[in-house]
Design a protein around this motif. Structure first.
Motif, PDB file in Angstrom:
ATOM      1  N   GLY A   2     -52.994  33.582  41.064  1.00 26.55           N
ATOM      2  CA  GLY A   2     -52.912  32.142  41.271  1.00 26.55           C
ATOM      3  C   GLY A   2     -54.202  31.514  41.743  1.00 26.55           C
ATOM      4  N   GLN A   3     -55.215  32.316  42.041  1.00 29.65           N
ATOM      5  CA  GLN A   3     -56.496  31.757  42.507  1.00 29.65           C
ATOM      6  C   GLN A   3     -57.439  31.637  41.310  1.00 29.65           C
ATOM      7  N   TYR A   4     -57.364  30.485  40.660  1.00 28.76           N
ATOM      8  CA  TYR A   4     -58.189  30.269  39.474  1.00 28.76           C
ATOM      9  C   TYR A   4     -59.660  30.188  39.857  1.00 28.76           C
ATOM     10  N   TYR A   5     -59.934  29.514  40.967  1.00 24.38           N
ATOM     11  CA  TYR A   5     -61.292  29.447  41.502  1.00 24.38           C
ATOM     12  C   TYR A   5     -61.294  29.951  42.940  1.00 24.38           C
ATOM     13  N   VAL A   6     -62.322  30.703  43.273  1.00 21.26           N
ATOM     14  CA  VAL A   6     -62.551  31.118  44.657  1.00 21.26           C
ATOM     15  C   VAL A   6     -63.997  30.774  44.994  1.00 21.26           C
ATOM     16  N   ALA A   7     -64.174  29.927  46.004  1.00 23.58           N
ATOM     17  CA  ALA A   7     -65.515  29.521  46.437  1.00 23.58           C
ATOM     18  C   ALA A   7     -65.744  30.025  47.852  1.00 23.58           C
ATOM     19  N   THR A   8     -66.884  30.657  48.066  1.00 20.00           N
ATOM     20  CA  THR A   8     -67.225  31.209  49.376  1.00 20.00           C
ATOM     21  C   THR A   8     -68.598  30.705  49.783  1.00 20.00           C
ATOM     22  N   ILE A   9     -68.669  30.045  50.920  1.00 19.59           N
ATOM     23  CA  ILE A   9     -69.938  29.557  51.465  1.00 19.59           C
ATOM     24  C   ILE A   9     -70.172  30.248  52.796  1.00 19.59           C
ATOM     25  N   GLU A  10     -71.297  30.935  52.891  1.00 22.81           N
ATOM     26  CA  GLU A  10     -71.689  31.572  54.150  1.00 22.81           C
ATOM     27  C   GLU A  10     -72.764  30.700  54.790  1.00 22.81           C
ATOM     28  N   GLY A  11     -72.469  30.196  55.966  1.00 25.77           N
ATOM     29  CA  GLY A  11     -73.414  29.294  56.616  1.00 25.77           C
ATOM     30  C   GLY A  11     -72.954  28.947  58.017  1.00 25.77           C
ATOM     31  N   ARG A  12     -73.305  27.756  58.447  1.00 24.68           N
ATOM     32  CA  ARG A  12     -72.884  27.279  59.779  1.00 24.68           C
ATOM     33  C   ARG A  12     -72.250  25.910  59.626  1.00 24.68           C
ATOM     34  N   PRO A  13     -70.899  25.828  59.474  1.00 22.88           N
ATOM     35  CA  PRO A  13     -69.906  26.912  59.449  1.00 22.88           C
ATOM     36  C   PRO A  13     -69.787  27.531  58.057  1.00 22.88           C
ATOM     37  N   SER A  14     -69.054  28.637  57.991  1.00 17.08           N
ATOM     38  CA  SER A  14     -68.734  29.275  56.721  1.00 17.08           C
ATOM     39  C   SER A  14     -67.376  28.779  56.232  1.00 17.08           C
ATOM     40  N   MET A  15     -67.196  28.793  54.916  1.00 17.20           N
ATOM     41  CA  MET A  15     -65.960  28.280  54.335  1.00 17.20           C
ATOM     42  C   MET A  15     -65.535  29.130  53.158  1.00 17.20           C
ATOM     43  N   ARG A  16     -64.240  29.095  52.892  1.00 17.84           N
ATOM     44  CA  ARG A  16     -63.689  29.726  51.690  1.00 17.84           C
ATOM     45  C   ARG A  16     -62.626  28.800  51.127  1.00 17.84           C
ATOM     46  N   MET A  17     -62.720  28.501  49.851  1.00 22.79           N
ATOM     47  CA  MET A  17     -61.768  27.626  49.188  1.00 22.79           C
ATOM     48  C   MET A  17     -61.195  28.336  47.978  1.00 22.79           C
ATOM     49  N   THR A  18     -59.880  28.271  47.818  1.00 26.16           N
ATOM     50  CA  THR A  18     -59.246  28.758  46.604  1.00 26.16           C
ATOM     51  C   THR A  18     -58.538  27.585  45.931  1.00 26.16           C
ATOM     52  N   LEU A  19     -58.547  27.600  44.615  1.00 26.65           N
ATOM     53  CA  LEU A  19     -57.976  26.499  43.855  1.00 26.65           C
ATOM     54  C   LEU A  19     -57.266  27.050  42.631  1.00 26.65           C
ATOM     55  N   ASP A  20     -56.011  26.676  42.489  1.00 35.30           N
ATOM     56  CA  ASP A  20     -55.283  27.029  41.280  1.00 35.30           C
ATOM     57  C   ASP A  20     -55.200  25.793  40.399  1.00 35.30           C
ATOM     58  N   ILE A  21     -55.126  25.999  39.111  1.00 35.09           N
ATOM     59  CA  ILE A  21     -54.978  24.916  38.139  1.00 35.09           C
ATOM     60  C   ILE A  21     -53.742  25.245  37.316  1.00 35.09           C
ATOM     61  N   LYS A  22     -52.711  24.391  37.437  1.00 36.78           N
ATOM     62  CA  LYS A  22     -51.407  24.725  36.889  1.00 36.78           C
ATOM     63  C   LYS A  22     -50.862  23.585  36.040  1.00 36.78           C
ATOM     64  N   VAL A  23     -49.872  23.902  35.237  1.00 33.03           N
ATOM     65  CA  VAL A  23     -49.117  22.874  34.531  1.00 33.03           C
ATOM     66  C   VAL A  23     -48.352  22.031  35.538  1.00 33.03           C
ATOM     67  N   SER A  24     -47.729  22.692  36.502  1.00 32.88           N
ATOM     68  CA  SER A  24     -46.969  22.005  37.539  1.00 32.88           C
ATOM     69  C   SER A  24     -46.885  22.905  38.759  1.00 32.88           C
ATOM     70  N   ASN A  25     -46.803  22.299  39.918  1.00 33.08           N
ATOM     71  CA  ASN A  25     -46.571  23.066  41.144  1.00 33.08           C
ATOM     72  C   ASN A  25     -45.100  23.418  41.309  1.00 33.08           C
ATOM     73  N   ARG A  26     -44.274  22.960  40.380  1.00 36.64           N
ATOM     74  CA  ARG A  26     -42.830  23.145  40.504  1.00 36.64           C
ATOM     75  C   ARG A  26     -42.267  24.192  39.552  1.00 36.64           C
ATOM     76  N   ASN A  27     -43.121  24.770  38.713  1.00 34.91           N
ATOM     77  CA  ASN A  27     -42.647  25.829  37.826  1.00 34.91           C
ATOM     78  C   ASN A  27     -43.798  26.753  37.493  1.00 34.91           C
ATOM     79  N   ASP A  28     -43.520  27.758  36.706  1.00 34.43           N
ATOM     80  CA  ASP A  28     -44.532  28.752  36.352  1.00 34.43           C
ATOM     81  C   ASP A  28     -44.985  28.618  34.896  1.00 34.43           C
TER      82      ASP A  28
END
Length: 367
Positions: free
Chosen positions: A284-310
């Motif tokens: 389900g993690q279509y994109y994973v973004a990782t930033i190492e810094g001050r502060p560090s961050m991690r973002m995951t993003l799914d891209i779906k037809v709907s959040n209500r079905n598969d």
């Protein structure tokens, strides 16, 4: 009453057909022409092509006739062969006075293409008083506007990594075999088109990041991995254990004064099912973004037809379309109004607004 934007579509493949469908369902656009590249599609009504009511616009291979049609913009979706074979046609359209937007890997082409092409591109825009823009989901939306926008929270950045994880098991078996799936890794490595198609996109991502972040890479390294599946994969065709079940394309930009690891990394993972996801990535993690810094961050993003079905695809007329295709085309259509008020020439990516730069004094007037 505002007039709609008059749009031509060049290339009625999957992306072009989606464009026709979206134009037919938007009050902002009117379809005025479609350029076909095969005689079998010539004379077909655009509505019939995509499975909706006839639109009164027939596909044609007659380029001269299309150029006589007044339009606000051409959405250029010709097939990508990984060798920029579309250069000459795009330049012809621009020189003929047609604005062109495309999801092909031309985003910020002036940052990474050879000087001769950039000169010709600018000259064509000047001759035709036209505007050229390239956009999409990545390059553009995710890698530029969203990912680099996240650095607006960072006082310091040491590394940025973006992983795109495309489960391509819904694609046709023929193209998948052509790029190396189901082959022994050593054989798949010999297929040049697999590398060049990906590299054209990753260059746009990496060199756009260099410009936005105000850095100068000491070196850029491109690499490709062909990962065998540990088990047999049955669909969309038999991929035997030990043959390629994931292809990873990677490009890294290094800035030695910041640190020994890559400052910016883009990875495209083309994979067959969740069993071939790279380490650390969850289903389900279509994109994973990782930033190492001050502060560090991690973002995951799914891209779906709907959040209500598969559901994995939209059913749009005759079309079965993955969500990522919609997200690739949409930024191109959203750019059209901005192209029409821009000065002739290359319209660069819209980019993030406030973000981290190596030297913040460069953030004012950074274009």
């Amino acid at each position: 009453m505002r007039d709609p934007y008059r749009i031509m579509v060049w290339g009625p493949g999957r992306m072009g057909s989606l464009c026709i469908w979206e134009i037919a369902h938007s009050p902002a656009f009117e379809l005025v022409g479609v350029r076909a590249y095969s005689e079998s599609k010539c004379g077909v009504d655009a509505g019939d092509l995509v499975g909706i009511a006839p639109m009164g616009i027939t596909l044609t291979c007659d380029v001269d006739a299309l150029l006589r049609i007044d339009c606000d913009c051409i959405v250029y979706t010709a097939h990508d062969e990984g060798r920029y074979h579309t250069d000459d046609e795009i330049l012809m359209l621009l020189a003929a006075g047609k604005n062109v937007v495309t999801p092909l890997p031309y985003q910020n082409a002036h940052l990474f293409r050879e000087e001769d092409f950039v000169t010709r591109l600018k000259a064509a825009c000047s001759q035709g008083k036209s505007v050229f823009h390239a956009g999409g989901i990545d390059p553009d939306l995710i890698s530029d506007r969203i990912l680099l926008g996240l650095t607006g929270a960072c006082a310091d950045v040491r590394s940025i990594k973006l992983q795109e994880n495309w489960d391509c098991s819904l694609a046709a078996p023929g193209p998948l075999k052509h790029v190396g799936f189901g082959m022994l890794p050593a054989d798949a490595e010999k297929i040049e088109i697999t590398r060049t198609i990906a590299a054209n996109f990753t260059k746009a991502v990496v060199y756009t990041a260099e410009k936005v972040l105000g850095v100068k890479y000491d070196r850029v390294i491109e690499s490709h991995d062909y990962i065998p599946s540990p088990i047999d994969i049955e669909a969309p065709f038999l991929i035997k254990a030990g043959t390629v079940g994931r292809i990873t394309h990677r490009m890294e930009g290094f800035v030695d004064t910041i640190g020994p690891e890559a400052l910016f990394t883009i990875e495209y993972h083309w994979l067959m099912g969740n069993g071939m996801l790279p380490e650390g990535v969850q289903p389900g993690q279509y994109y994973v973004a990782t930033i190492e810094g001050r502060p560090s961050m991690r973002m995951t993003l799914d891209i779906k037809v709907s959040n209500r079905n598969d559901d994995r695809t939209f059913t749009l007329g005759k079309l079965n379309i993955e969500p990522s295709y919609v997200a690739t085309l949409t930024p191109c259509l959203q750019a059209v109004p901005h192209m029409l008020v821009a000065e002739p020439g290359i319209l660069p990516s819209f980019g993030p607004s406030l973000h981290w730069m190596q030297d913040l004094r460069d953030s004012v007037g950074n274009t």
